[in-house]
Design an enzyme around this catalytic site. Sequence first.
Site, PDB file in Angstrom:
ATOM      1  NE  ARG A 104      -2.347   0.688   3.692  1.00 27.35           N
ATOM      2  CZ  ARG A 104      -2.393   1.895   4.233  1.00 27.35           C
ATOM      3  NH1 ARG A 104      -1.322   2.413   4.802  1.00 27.35           N
ATOM      4  NH2 ARG A 104      -3.493   2.605   4.194  1.00 27.35           N
ATOM      5  CG  LEU A 105       2.399   3.880  -2.391  1.00 27.20           C
ATOM      6  CD1 LEU A 105       2.510   4.607  -3.731  1.00 27.20           C
ATOM      7  CD2 LEU A 105       3.630   4.181  -1.542  1.00 27.20           C
ATOM      8  CG  ASP A 106       0.534   5.976   4.239  1.00 25.58           C
ATOM      9  OD1 ASP A 106       0.022   4.868   4.475  1.00 25.58           O
ATOM     10  OD2 ASP A 106       1.581   6.381   4.768  1.00 25.58           O
ATOM     11  CE1 TYR A 107      -7.839   9.821  -0.193  1.00 26.48           C
ATOM     12  CE2 TYR A 107      -6.988  11.713   1.041  1.00 26.48           C
ATOM     13  CZ  TYR A 107      -7.900  11.171   0.157  1.00 26.48           C
ATOM     14  OH  TYR A 107      -8.883  11.965  -0.387  1.00 26.48           O
TER      15      TYR A 107
END
Length: 246
Positions: A104-107
């Site tokens: 994942r990559l943060d928002y």
Amino acid sequence: MSENRERLQKVIANSGFTSRRKAEELIQDGQVKVNGKVVTELGTKVGPNEKVVVNGIPIEKEEPVYHLLYKPRGVISSVEDDKGRKTVTDFFPQVTQRIYPVGRLDYDTSGLIILTNDGEFAQSLMHPKHGIDKVYVAKLKGIPTKEELHELKKGIEVDGEFLKAVHTKILSTDRKKGTAIVQMILHEGKNRQIRRMFEAMGYPVSKLKRERYAFLTTQGLQPGESRELTPYEVKMLKKAASENVN
């Protein structure tokens, strides 16, 4: 001759339904049926002719696909979002397979993220023991010292969790504005890891981008654009994951 039987979570992951880790959770939660019966044992093996159903959806093996997305800020690294926010899969309306992000990559973080329906491939890339470099560039409010950056390489405890960088380096500073551009390399990817590490040292992150994933870069892509990985790139990623075992 006995049929080729595989672990249930691997069969689910290879179908493109979800990652192997999530498949294990679904099995333990009683959401998986084999030949009409609920199965909760992770060690269960199934053959190619057995019927596997997850959440009422029959599992069929898909051809593996591999995509690279330059994720913009303000996008969720998930297949769906209960708040109706844009997700990384929204950038692939033409893809018929059930793809999902690798890690994942943060928002609020931009940069490279891989999407695939190959569960084994995803699992091998995500595991920190395989030592896949994830290179980030952060803009900080404040200018850390070399000693402080060295502390991040040794590892620090934040909210009871041990967080560690593989490498850190100051790329540039602006003394007038009191800001710094810092490169950080990670092998793991804990929730908001870079932001939490720098904030714990008193340097809030105002901007964060993942510029490189293994040997893959953002070259040729603008935020929101994607491309398929070449067979050679997929082969090299699998090779890197199998060789780099710490």
